[in-house]
Design an enzyme around this catalytic site. Structure first.
Site, short mmCIF file in Angstrom:
data_model
loop_
_atom_site.label_atom_id
_atom_site.label_comp_id
_atom_site.label_asym_id
_atom_site.label_seq_id
_atom_site.Cartn_x
_atom_site.Cartn_y
_atom_site.Cartn_z
N SER A 178 21.86 -35.38 18.33
CA SER A 178 22.91 -35.89 17.47
C SER A 178 22.86 -33.91 17.55
O SER A 178 22.02 -33.80 17.79
CB SER A 178 22.56 -35.62 16.11
N SER A 179 24.54 -33.46 16.88
CA SER A 179 25.42 -32.48 17.10
C SER A 179 24.81 -31.49 16.38
O SER A 179 24.53 -30.97 15.86
CB SER A 179 26.03 -32.37 16.80
N CYS A 180 23.76 -32.14 15.09
CA CYS A 180 24.27 -31.36 13.76
C CYS A 180 21.69 -30.65 14.33
O CYS A 180 21.84 -29.60 13.56
CB CYS A 180 23.18 -32.62 12.28
N TYR A 207 16.86 -34.11 9.15
CA TYR A 207 16.94 -35.35 10.56
C TYR A 207 17.10 -34.24 11.97
O TYR A 207 16.81 -34.02 12.71
CB TYR A 207 18.84 -35.52 10.18
N LYS A 211 15.58 -34.25 15.21
CA LYS A 211 15.53 -34.20 16.55
C LYS A 211 15.32 -33.52 17.64
O LYS A 211 15.05 -33.66 18.85
CB LYS A 211 17.63 -34.79 16.37
N HIS A 250 28.67 -42.47 7.94
CA HIS A 250 29.33 -41.63 8.62
C HIS A 250 30.90 -41.49 7.81
O HIS A 250 31.30 -42.24 7.57
CB HIS A 250 29.17 -41.41 10.20
#
Length: 324
Positions: A178-180, A207, A211, A250
């Protein structure tokens, strides 16, 4: 007459299979990679049928031709199995249905938090390629409220699958992040080398940590065991089978639901969080699916890969777009 009778009667038996391979090529973007050997074997088999009509030993030659086709089909076509975890939520039924050799397992069929169950499933099914799209996911509120669940479940899912894939001899594995994973104040545009260069966004830190652990696990298994495991970091995805939960979804599906309900109920306005200035990048799941197939077939490097469109939109502009 004897020549034409032998050729056409034998070729007619092979043509339906040949046509099926051609249709498979047209129906799947990358199906040619697996159908091509069988198609080639079909053409060679028909050539052997032609030869069998010209020589005395027709029976043995024709039998060899058919056996050659069958062996090529089994070796190159039927043995390439994909396992797609998280198929219902991410790829959607439309994408997985485009391929005839995709294995999926619903939550009711297989609990990915159960290490023994995951390992037994992998040993029993022996997939060649494994896409890890399964995860405990949600929007800002869900990430902030269910912090322990997001950390524990995502760590367990990826650990069970990655280690199990190694034990089962999976040829290639793709882990989706994920981009987070990037720091809150990462330079823009975010590049792969910006990972672990600053503090994470506090609201989804658990989260993101899970990842990042998945990425590092793929790298470690590549380093220690020589596993061909890669990672891809998709941008924000949308499409069929998205989550429209009022609290856990989201931003894009959440806004769609808000405007749909406002229109249905005749409400004069819709409330969105914040000032609408943050920028977000969005990609349709079909485009992401195509990117994943491409990377699985072509990419073989340790460094993970960002996957996006390169185009951003503010939350406020996105809201106005959905409003229209």
């Amino acid at each position: 007459l004897d020549f034409f009778a032998t050729f056409f009667s034998s070729a007619t038996a092979l043509l339906p299979i040949f046509a099926q391979d051609i249709l498979h090529v047209g129906a799947t973007g990358y199906g040619w990679l697996y159908a091509a050997p069988a198609v080639g074997a079909t053409l060679m088999s028909m050539a052997m049928v032609f030869l069998s009509a010209r020589i005395e030993r027709r029976g043995p030659v024709l039998l060899w031709a058919v056996a050659m086709y069958g062996g090529a089909t089994i070796a190159f076509g039927l043995s390439r199995w994909f396992w797609l975890t998280g198929a219902s939520a991410w790829f959607g039924q439309g994408n997985s249905a485009r391929y005839t050799q995709v294995l999926t397992a619903s939550r009711q069929e297989l609990d990915l938090l159960d290490q023994r169950g995951v390992h037994e499933w992998l040993q029993a099914n022996k997939p060649d390629y494994l896409f890890i799209a399964a995860a405990k996911v949600g929007g800002i509120q869900a990430n902030n409220v269910y912090r322990a669940e997001f950390l524990y479940q995502n760590l367990m899912i990826e650990a069970n699958l990655i280690h199990g894939a190694h034990l089962a001899g999976v040829q290639r594995l793709m882990f989706l992040g994920s981009s987070c994973i990037y720091p809150k104040l990462a330079p823009q545009p975010m590049k792969e080398e910006h990972l672990l260069t600053g503090l994470l966004e506090p609201t989804n830190e658990p989260y993101a940590i899970a990842k990042i652990a998945g990425i590092k696990m793929c790298e470690a298994y590549r380093d220690q065991y020589g596993c061909n495991f890669i990672s891809a970091m998709p941008t924000n995805l949308y499409g069929p089978n998205d989550n429209y939960h009022p609290e856990n979804s989201h931003v894009l599906p959440a806004l769609i639901r808000k405007f749909a309900e406002a229109k249905k109920e005749g409400q004069p306005s819709v409330v969105i969080w914040g000032d609408g200035s943050p920028l977000r990048e969005f990609m349709h799941v079909d485009d992401m699916a195509a990117a994943c197939i491409h990377l699985m077939l072509k990419y073989n490097e340790k460094l993970f890969v960002n996957v996006g469109t390169g185009s951003e939109i503010s939350i406020l502009d996105l809201a106005h777009l959905i409003k229209k």
